[in-house]
Motif scaffolding. Sequence first.
Motif, PDB file in Angstrom:
ATOM      1  N   LEU A 110      32.118  70.841  28.279  1.00  0.00           N
ATOM      2  CA  LEU A 110      30.576  70.707  27.917  1.00  0.00           C
ATOM      3  C   LEU A 110      29.918  70.418  29.238  1.00  0.00           C
ATOM      4  CD1 LEU A 110      30.187  69.689  24.325  1.00  0.00           C
ATOM      5  CD2 LEU A 110      29.518  71.724  25.192  1.00  0.00           C
TER       6      LEU A 110
ATOM      7  N   SER B  58      29.621  73.441  30.973  1.00  0.00           N
ATOM      8  CA  SER B  58      28.559  74.557  30.528  1.00  0.00           C
ATOM      9  C   SER B  58      27.404  74.243  31.068  1.00  0.00           C
ATOM     10  CB  SER B  58      28.505  74.076  29.013  1.00  0.00           C
ATOM     11  OG  SER B  58      27.755  73.012  28.746  1.00  0.00           O
ATOM     12  N   ASP B  59      27.038  73.066  31.806  1.00  0.00           N
ATOM     13  CA  ASP B  59      25.679  72.592  32.401  1.00  0.00           C
ATOM     14  C   ASP B  59      26.026  73.293  33.876  1.00  0.00           C
ATOM     15  OD1 ASP B  59      23.719  71.868  34.100  1.00  0.00           O
ATOM     16  OD2 ASP B  59      24.311  69.687  33.877  1.00  0.00           O
ATOM     17  N   TYR B  60      27.089  72.718  34.623  1.00  0.00           N
ATOM     18  CA  TYR B  60      27.239  73.077  35.832  1.00  0.00           C
ATOM     19  C   TYR B  60      27.438  74.774  36.439  1.00  0.00           C
ATOM     20  CZ  TYR B  60      27.175  68.225  37.305  1.00  0.00           C
ATOM     21  OH  TYR B  60      26.890  66.895  37.529  1.00  0.00           O
TER      22      TYR B  60
ATOM     23  N   ARG C  67      24.136  76.940  36.010  1.00  0.00           N
ATOM     24  CA  ARG C  67      22.804  76.444  36.391  1.00  0.00           C
ATOM     25  C   ARG C  67      22.070  77.601  36.919  1.00  0.00           C
ATOM     26  NH1 ARG C  67      23.230  70.575  38.772  1.00  0.00           N
ATOM     27  NH2 ARG C  67      23.850  69.542  36.700  1.00  0.00           N
TER      28      ARG C  67
ATOM     29  N   ALA D  19      16.253  75.617  36.299  1.00  0.00           N
ATOM     30  CA  ALA D  19      16.701  74.491  36.500  1.00  0.00           C
ATOM     31  C   ALA D  19      17.318  74.188  37.878  1.00  0.00           C
ATOM     32  CB  ALA D  19      17.729  73.920  35.520  1.00  0.00           C
TER      33      ALA D  19
ATOM     34  N   VAL E  86      22.943  64.125  38.067  1.00  0.00           N
ATOM     35  CA  VAL E  86      23.212  64.543  36.824  1.00  0.00           C
ATOM     36  C   VAL E  86      24.608  64.308  36.043  1.00  0.00           C
ATOM     37  CG1 VAL E  86      22.805  66.512  35.098  1.00  0.00           C
ATOM     38  CG2 VAL E  86      21.402  66.265  37.158  1.00  0.00           C
TER      39      VAL E  86
ATOM     40  N   HIS F  90      26.013  62.820  32.541  1.00  0.00           N
ATOM     41  CA  HIS F  90      26.832  63.494  31.704  1.00  0.00           C
ATOM     42  C   HIS F  90      27.774  62.293  31.052  1.00  0.00           C
ATOM     43  CE1 HIS F  90      25.948  67.511  31.503  1.00  0.00           C
ATOM     44  NE2 HIS F  90      25.871  67.717  32.720  1.00  0.00           N
TER      45      HIS F  90
ATOM     46  N   LEU G  96      29.840  65.786  20.741  1.00  0.00           N
ATOM     47  CA  LEU G  96      29.470  67.167  21.303  1.00  0.00           C
ATOM     48  C   LEU G  96      27.991  67.302  21.622  1.00  0.00           C
ATOM     49  CD1 LEU G  96      31.634  69.192  18.717  1.00  0.00           C
ATOM     50  CD2 LEU G  96      32.460  68.232  20.748  1.00  0.00           C
TER      51      LEU G  96
ATOM     52  N   TRP H 222      25.717  64.907  23.549  1.00  0.00           N
ATOM     53  CA  TRP H 222      25.196  64.241  24.763  1.00  0.00           C
ATOM     54  C   TRP H 222      24.124  64.989  25.692  1.00  0.00           C
ATOM     55  CZ3 TRP H 222      30.256  65.745  25.840  1.00  0.00           C
ATOM     56  CH2 TRP H 222      30.351  66.629  27.210  1.00  0.00           C
TER      57      TRP H 222
ATOM     58  N   SER I 119      17.130  68.613  34.564  1.00  0.00           N
ATOM     59  CA  SER I 119      17.776  69.788  35.304  1.00  0.00           C
ATOM     60  C   SER I 119      18.975  70.199  34.969  1.00  0.00           C
ATOM     61  CB  SER I 119      17.728  69.456  37.063  1.00  0.00           C
ATOM     62  OG  SER I 119      18.713  68.655  37.280  1.00  0.00           O
ATOM     63  N   GLN I 120      19.281  69.914  33.671  1.00  0.00           N
ATOM     64  CA  GLN I 120      20.602  70.574  33.272  1.00  0.00           C
ATOM     65  C   GLN I 120      20.187  71.881  32.891  1.00  0.00           C
ATOM     66  OE1 GLN I 120      23.118  69.074  29.269  1.00  0.00           O
ATOM     67  NE2 GLN I 120      21.026  69.898  28.896  1.00  0.00           N
ATOM     68  N   SER I 121      21.294  72.793  32.822  1.00  0.00           N
ATOM     69  CA  SER I 121      21.228  74.335  32.709  1.00  0.00           C
ATOM     70  C   SER I 121      20.286  74.669  31.592  1.00  0.00           C
ATOM     71  CB  SER I 121      22.194  74.973  33.055  1.00  0.00           C
ATOM     72  OG  SER I 121      22.895  75.231  31.991  1.00  0.00           O
ATOM     73  N   ILE I 122      19.548  75.717  31.653  1.00  0.00           N
ATOM     74  CA  ILE I 122      18.862  76.168  30.069  1.00  0.00           C
ATOM     75  C   ILE I 122      20.173  76.524  29.135  1.00  0.00           C
ATOM     76  CG2 ILE I 122      17.443  77.916  29.112  1.00  0.00           C
ATOM     77  CD1 ILE I 122      15.926  76.513  30.959  1.00  0.00           C
ATOM     78  N   LEU I 123      21.166  77.300  29.419  1.00  0.00           N
ATOM     79  CA  LEU I 123      22.260  77.394  28.740  1.00  0.00           C
ATOM     80  C   LEU I 123      22.814  76.355  28.141  1.00  0.00           C
ATOM     81  CD1 LEU I 123      24.006  79.725  27.350  1.00  0.00           C
ATOM     82  CD2 LEU I 123      25.670  79.171  29.446  1.00  0.00           C
ATOM     83  N   ALA I 124      23.053  75.251  28.754  1.00  0.00           N
ATOM     84  CA  ALA I 124      23.720  73.961  28.349  1.00  0.00           C
ATOM     85  C   ALA I 124      22.704  73.305  27.319  1.00  0.00           C
ATOM     86  CB  ALA I 124      24.136  72.942  29.500  1.00  0.00           C
TER      87      ALA I 124
ATOM     88  N   ILE J   3      23.026  75.266  23.954  1.00  0.00           N
ATOM     89  CA  ILE J   3      23.944  74.751  23.377  1.00  0.00           C
ATOM     90  C   ILE J   3      24.101  73.342  22.722  1.00  0.00           C
ATOM     91  CG2 ILE J   3      26.628  74.355  23.755  1.00  0.00           C
ATOM     92  CD1 ILE J   3      26.682  76.280  26.170  1.00  0.00           C
ATOM     93  N   PHE J   4      23.600  72.428  23.524  1.00  0.00           N
ATOM     94  CA  PHE J   4      23.378  71.057  23.222  1.00  0.00           C
ATOM     95  C   PHE J   4      22.400  70.858  22.068  1.00  0.00           C
ATOM     96  CE2 PHE J   4      25.635  69.832  27.028  1.00  0.00           C
ATOM     97  CZ  PHE J   4      26.669  68.886  26.423  1.00  0.00           C
TER      98      PHE J   4
ATOM     99  N   LEU K  18      23.993  72.263  18.688  1.00  0.00           N
ATOM    100  CA  LEU K  18      25.211  71.233  18.413  1.00  0.00           C
ATOM    101  C   LEU K  18      24.675  69.902  17.724  1.00  0.00           C
ATOM    102  CD1 LEU K  18      27.833  71.642  21.282  1.00  0.00           C
ATOM    103  CD2 LEU K  18      27.911  72.035  18.804  1.00  0.00           C
TER     104      LEU K  18
END
Lengths: 99, 542
Positions: free
Chosen positions: A83, A86-88, A91, A97, B245, B249, B301, B303, B311-316, B319-320, B323
């Motif tokens: 997970l 999924s961020d890294y 990006r 971002a 970041v 995490h 799942l 956090w 500045s976490q990615s948009i996709l993440a 997802i979060f 969840l």
Amino acid sequence: MTEHITSVRTYLLVFIALMILTAVTVLVAFQDFGAWNDVVALTIAVIKASLVVLFFMHIYHSTRLSKLVVVSGLVWLVILIGLTLSDYLSRGLVGLASS
Amino acid sequence: MSAEATTNLPRRVNYLNVDHGVKSWLLTKDHKRIAILYLVSISFFFAIGGLMASLIRLELATPAGDLVQADVYNRLFTAHGVIMIFLFLIPSIPAVLGNFLIPIMIGAKDLAFPKLNLASWYVYNLGAALMMWALLRGGADTGWTFYTPYSSMYANSEVILTALGAFIVGFSSIMTGLNFIVTIHRMRAPGLTWFRLPLFVWAHYATSLIQVLGTPVVAIAILLVAAERLLHIGIFDPAVGGDPVLFQHLFWFYSHPAVYIMILPSMGVMSELVTAFSRKRIFGYRFVAFSSLAIAVLGFLVWGHHLFVSSQSILAGVIFSVLTMLVAVPSAVKVFNWTATLYKGSISWETPMLYAIGYVGLFVIGGLTGTMLATLGFDIHVHDTYFVVAHFHYIMVGGAVMGYLGGLHFWWPKITGRLYPAFWSKISALLIFVGFNLTFFPQFVVGYLGMPRRYHAYPEEFQVLNVLSSAGATVLAVGYILPTIYFIWSMRYGERAGANPWGAYGLEWQIPSPPPTHNFEEKPVVTTEAYDYYTLKEKRVA
């Protein structure tokens, strides 16, 4: 509860295997596989760790519950790393971002 | 179930009077005495954390930053957070009520590892002492989250000592969790199958899993902060090649599940209270049991919802966000099942039940605002405002503390063998409910209007809501001081409690109050499901 007693022979074989794999680790460190460098090094490391967990830590002959504990520990590690990645790894996908 | 027949004969030997002297307490291996040791420790730290909260609310009574300077204010809210979370909320129910009750509820003499249990108390106090030392030296100013690179490179306060304290306290939490897991697996009485366990035990099992799986990660994160601060290894600070970041995490991988370490045990208490005071078996036993496990697993799942604007990615983020919504499902299962348990129950309004009913209302508000915050767009609007502060206090104080106090009032006669004054305890439950809402509901509003958290001054237009909040904190403080007084009073002057003052179901109510050192004269054999109030009633009539 019946305790399985591992023979000295098994311990020796595992030990020798670990030593050989260590030598392999050193050898491949001098080879350049490009993008595969990490994959090769980690594969050897995973094999070694598995041998230690299975035989030196007696998991191979343990109850299913002990095996479940080990596997769930690994699953949690996968959650942590997966997970986070999924961020890294994403990006750059939507711009914004990442810098 | 002829529990009433075995009530207190005078001078009966129990765990409290079996031995005297300081040494008999400090070297005890009895899970009940260790629970008392924990009770003393965490009450002390709750008082200190509460004092910090009082100073915060006093400062915020006026818009100008007049009582303390900005830097002192930073240290105040950091100390409040660190103490309340690591020294009070996380150990509260497991280490006190769980320690006392789990062996008794499963029909065992003690926990699986009594010495490890005592060691956990010493480790806890060692970590706590380090934190107090850090506090005396000025404390940390990073907030309880120790965000990098501020904490690792720039803050010139006692970050390492405070974080090291949290690191050490974490090990006591792991020890408790490990002990509970092994005990619940290996030491259940004959006939006590998994689905006959009280739900309090299920909730603690789920909690223990989080403690064992999550705590090591925050321990490593704290060590890495120390490594960067002391040795300037580039892990989190971009200036030396790190990534800030990454810390968030690692930190929230534990610290979000830690919220469930706080709330799950109190959900376990709730299941006991609601059934006991409705005289009914729980509605949907297996759903409530498995919802504890579901919350524990899903809790790991989600956090990333703390990182929506980091500045976490948009996709993440997406997802979060999804969840996080899922956690609402098992939480709602619990709330609906408690409510359904009340239906057609024979409800009595004893003090613990008042706490339980208050809990449901407060937890629903806390939970629903949590779902709001899980929504990406809304979270960006209220991020780092008092809306968030109000939300997590509704969960942690409205949920965890209400559950803790409800449980303490429920099992106090079992722990001490004495009853507390019913009238005053009901007053205190009421004061806490009213005071809590008065303190934190205005914070939802003021946060939504845009007041950021962690500032000691604010624009004048927010004053009315802040004064309401500070006034509520005063009522809340009275509500907390009252039980302290009548609990201590009851230990000497309280009416003697029988084995089962509430007429409740469960192994702990079948042994005398206070219990003998080894809990049971004979090993109990369990032949019925949990909360079998129907059979209990029939036996009474017969």
